[in-house]
Design an enzyme around this catalytic site. Structure first.
Site, mmCIF file in Angstrom:
data_model
loop_
_atom_site.group_PDB
_atom_site.id
_atom_site.type_symbol
_atom_site.label_atom_id
_atom_site.label_comp_id
_atom_site.label_asym_id
_atom_site.label_seq_id
_atom_site.Cartn_x
_atom_site.Cartn_y
_atom_site.Cartn_z
ATOM 1 N N TRP A 1 0.843 -1.205 0.000
ATOM 2 C CA TRP A 1 0.000 0.000 0.000
ATOM 3 C C TRP A 1 0.874 1.249 0.000
ATOM 4 O O TRP A 1 1.946 1.272 0.622
ATOM 5 C CB TRP A 1 -0.893 0.023 1.246
ATOM 6 C CG TRP A 1 -2.299 -0.449 0.990
ATOM 7 C CD1 TRP A 1 -3.403 0.326 0.832
ATOM 8 C CD2 TRP A 1 -2.753 -1.809 0.872
ATOM 9 N NE1 TRP A 1 -4.507 -0.476 0.619
ATOM 10 C CE2 TRP A 1 -4.137 -1.778 0.638
ATOM 11 C CE3 TRP A 1 -2.124 -3.052 0.925
ATOM 12 C CZ2 TRP A 1 -4.911 -2.926 0.469
ATOM 13 C CZ3 TRP A 1 -2.883 -4.200 0.762
ATOM 14 C CH2 TRP A 1 -4.263 -4.123 0.532
ATOM 15 N N ASP B 1 -10.466 5.590 5.026
ATOM 16 C CA ASP B 1 -11.542 4.981 4.220
ATOM 17 C C ASP B 1 -12.975 5.308 4.625
ATOM 18 O O ASP B 1 -13.803 5.641 3.816
ATOM 19 C CB ASP B 1 -11.481 3.456 4.322
ATOM 20 C CG ASP B 1 -10.220 2.875 3.783
ATOM 21 O OD1 ASP B 1 -9.247 3.604 3.582
ATOM 22 O OD2 ASP B 1 -10.219 1.656 3.572
ATOM 23 N N ARG C 1 -15.294 -2.994 10.330
ATOM 24 C CA ARG C 1 -15.006 -2.590 8.947
ATOM 25 C C ARG C 1 -16.204 -1.847 8.335
ATOM 26 O O ARG C 1 -17.312 -1.899 8.871
ATOM 27 C CB ARG C 1 -14.689 -3.843 8.100
ATOM 28 C CG ARG C 1 -13.425 -4.590 8.504
ATOM 29 C CD ARG C 1 -12.185 -4.095 7.845
ATOM 30 N NE ARG C 1 -12.290 -4.006 6.404
ATOM 31 C CZ ARG C 1 -11.385 -3.375 5.637
ATOM 32 N NH1 ARG C 1 -10.350 -2.778 6.193
ATOM 33 N NH2 ARG C 1 -11.522 -3.343 4.332
ATOM 34 N N GLU D 1 -3.787 -2.297 14.607
ATOM 35 C CA GLU D 1 -4.087 -1.358 13.518
ATOM 36 C C GLU D 1 -4.647 -0.043 14.076
ATOM 37 O O GLU D 1 -4.314 1.041 13.607
ATOM 38 C CB GLU D 1 -5.104 -2.030 12.584
ATOM 39 C CG GLU D 1 -5.332 -1.351 11.253
ATOM 40 C CD GLU D 1 -6.323 -2.141 10.384
ATOM 41 O OE1 GLU D 1 -6.880 -3.165 10.863
ATOM 42 O OE2 GLU D 1 -6.542 -1.721 9.234
HETATM 43 C C1 2M8 Z 1 -7.146 0.539 4.816
HETATM 44 O O1 2M8 Z 1 -7.618 0.660 3.491
HETATM 45 C C2 2M8 Z 1 -7.811 -0.461 2.619
HETATM 46 C C3 2M8 Z 1 -8.140 0.096 1.250
HETATM 47 O O2 2M8 Z 1 -7.076 0.915 0.819
HETATM 48 C C4 2M8 Z 1 -8.938 -1.362 3.087
HETATM 49 O O3 2M8 Z 1 -9.728 -0.949 3.926
HETATM 50 O O4 2M8 Z 1 -9.041 -2.477 2.559
HETATM 51 C C5 2M8 Z 1 -6.913 1.977 5.322
HETATM 52 O O5 2M8 Z 1 -6.710 1.993 6.701
HETATM 53 C C6 2M8 Z 1 -5.731 2.594 4.569
HETATM 54 O O6 2M8 Z 1 -5.405 3.850 5.098
HETATM 55 C C7 2M8 Z 1 -4.505 1.693 4.636
HETATM 56 O O7 2M8 Z 1 -3.509 2.225 3.810
HETATM 57 C C8 2M8 Z 1 -4.835 0.261 4.181
HETATM 58 C C9 2M8 Z 1 -3.678 -0.702 4.412
HETATM 59 O O8 2M8 Z 1 -3.180 -0.554 5.712
HETATM 60 O O9 2M8 Z 1 -5.984 -0.233 4.900
#
Ligand code: 2M8
Length: 441
Positions: free
Chosen positions: A33, A172, A208, A408
């Site tokens: 990411w 998100d 989520r 997280e």
């Molecule tokens: C979360 O985002 C991803 C989509 O990009 C997801 O929810 O599947 C967010 O917390 C984002 O800020 C972060 O970069 C990513 C990976 O840690 O997870």
């Protein structure tokens, strides 16, 4: 204690290292990411320069020819683990996309300018020649990613870049997006079939985003792919176009660091200076909320401010966008009932105003403490010599991590009877920024 935490944090990064890049977490996020990689590389710089460099090199391999740095650069783990995987984005239709590695078709907050500069500062103490060589290598790439934002995401040339998907914002499920997303009614749309994978992770599933949110996320991706990633066509059709204070605040800090890097390398920086002045001006002119002492977001599609207060509205401090006077007002906001509650019962800093009726202490980006936001806030506060508050933000971050692990995100309520850890464990940026906090001199 410090040494133990440090070693544990390094172990998290090394465990998530794939050989080319670091996964944000072992299962929930199996690819690379964008902004995670920036934070992760800072963590590595303190103990493994090789990996810090590889992390950013791997990310920039996915950079599109128009400069866009994608939100996800897909690794080789099967699509079965994450939705949307590479096939869903149809990036083969995009003229500018790289086909190898495959990527998603959106970007993320521009953290790489300040990450690069921080890595340079750390690396210089270990190996000055190597530090400069890496700065030289990365400078044009990061610059190109800024060029993309100013060329394609700032239609009114006001210096404010828009995002066109909640995933681009990084936050998100932020309540900032609600009013815009609510206008998208999936029952009236032809949503392409899809299957969520994120709910398979029991640790994270409960907090989520909802299925309705996902329908809307998917609809937006569908708009992009049907328009073959033509930015002008997307701008005309996309219902979600938001100027976000976190995103633009990160852009300012990164611009500023690129200016310093350019000056160090003897590269021209006039354009960067011009962009940066414009962004700072417009953040203050258009997004500053004088009454509340915080920055708003702006809904470009419906031409209105979004006066929803998350801690994203405090982030322009990182780029020294507010004056000292504005920053004093922001500090009052931060110390008051909205965020840290002036009480000893709240860990700084909740992501959403505690005064909001729909604040949720455990839901994804709708209240919990996120360590990357704390790290940004800490650096913002230091720019205004607000050392006490900065120290509290750092202390709270390390206490949460020390007590609960490298999660997280965290429930901000200090309540010893409850486990405050949320989301997935062994989360890379929590570990990386913990290292940076601990190693800071
Ligand atoms: C979360 O985002 C991803 C989509 O990009 C997801 O929810 O599947 C967010 O917390 C984002 O800020 C972060 O970069 C990513 C990976 O840690 O997870």
């Amino acid at each position: 204690m410090k040494d133990q935490l440090l070693e544990a944090a390094k172990a998290v990064l090394l465990q998530n290292w794939t050989g080319h890049f670091t996964k944000p977490a072992p299962n929930l996020y199996p690819h690379q990411w964008n902004w995670d990689a920036g934070f992760i590389a800072i963590g590595y710089a303190h103990f493994d320069l090789d990996k810090a460099e590889q992390e950013l090199r791997s990310l920039f391999k996915g950079q599109w020819s128009n400069g866009m740095l994608p939100q996800i650069v897909f690794g080789t783990e099967t699509n079965a683990r994450y939705f949307p995987g590479p096939d869903f984005w149809w990036t083969h239709l995009a003229k500018a996309a790289t086909q190898e590695p495959q990527t998603s078709g959106i970007s993320m907050p521009p953290v790489h300018g300040f990450a690069l500069w921080r890595i340079y500062q750390i690396a210089k103490k270990q190996d000055p020649k190597r530090a400069r060589a890496f700065l030289e290598e990365m400078f044009p790439k990061v610059l190109k990613s800024h060029q993309y934002f100013y060329e394609f995401r700032d239609p009114q040339q006001e210096g404010l870049v828009y995002i066109r998907h909640p995933w681009e914002g990084g936050t998100d499920n932020s309540p900032i997006w609600d009013s815009v997303l609510e206008k998208i009614d999936p029952t009236q749309l032809d949503i392409p079939p899809y299957e969520r994978k994120d709910l398979q992770n029991p640790e994270a599933a409960a907090h989520r985003p909802s299925d309705l949110d996902y329908d809307r996320y998917v609809h937006l991706v569908d708009v992009f792919r049907k328009n073959k990633y033509d930015e002008q066509a997307i701008y005309e059709e996309c219902p979600f176009l938001i100027q976000d204070p976190l995103f633009n605040g990160a852009l300012v800090w990164s611009n500023e660091c690129l200016i310093k890097a350019g000056q160090e390398l003897g590269e021209p920086v006039n354009e960067l200076i011009h962009w940066n002045e414009l962004t700072i001006f417009s953040l203050n002119e258009k997004l500053w909320d004088e009454e509340r002492g915080i920055y708003n977001a702006y809904d470009l599609k419906n031409d209105q401010l979004i006066p929803v207060h998350t801690n994203s509205g405090l982030m322009p401090m990182i780029g020294e966008v507010p004056t000292q006077e504005q920053a004093e007002q922001m500090l009052l906001m931060l110390e008051g009932a909205d965020f840290c509650g002036s009480s000893e019962n709240i860990y700084s800093c909740p992501t959403y105003s505690l005064q909001a009726e729909d604040v949720n202490y455990k839901r994804y980006w709708r209240g919990p403490v996120w360590i990357n936001m704390n790290w940004l806030l800490y650096h913002g506060l230091l720019r205004y010599d607000m050392e006490d508050m900065a120290a509290k933000v750092k202390r709270d971050s390390l206490e949460l991590i020390g007590q609960y692990g490298f999660y997280e995100y965290f429930d901000p309520r200090k309540d010893k009877s409850e486990n405050l850890a949320c989301g997935t464990n062994q989360f890379s940026w929590t570990a990386a920024l913990c290292i940076d906090f601990l190693m800071e001199t």
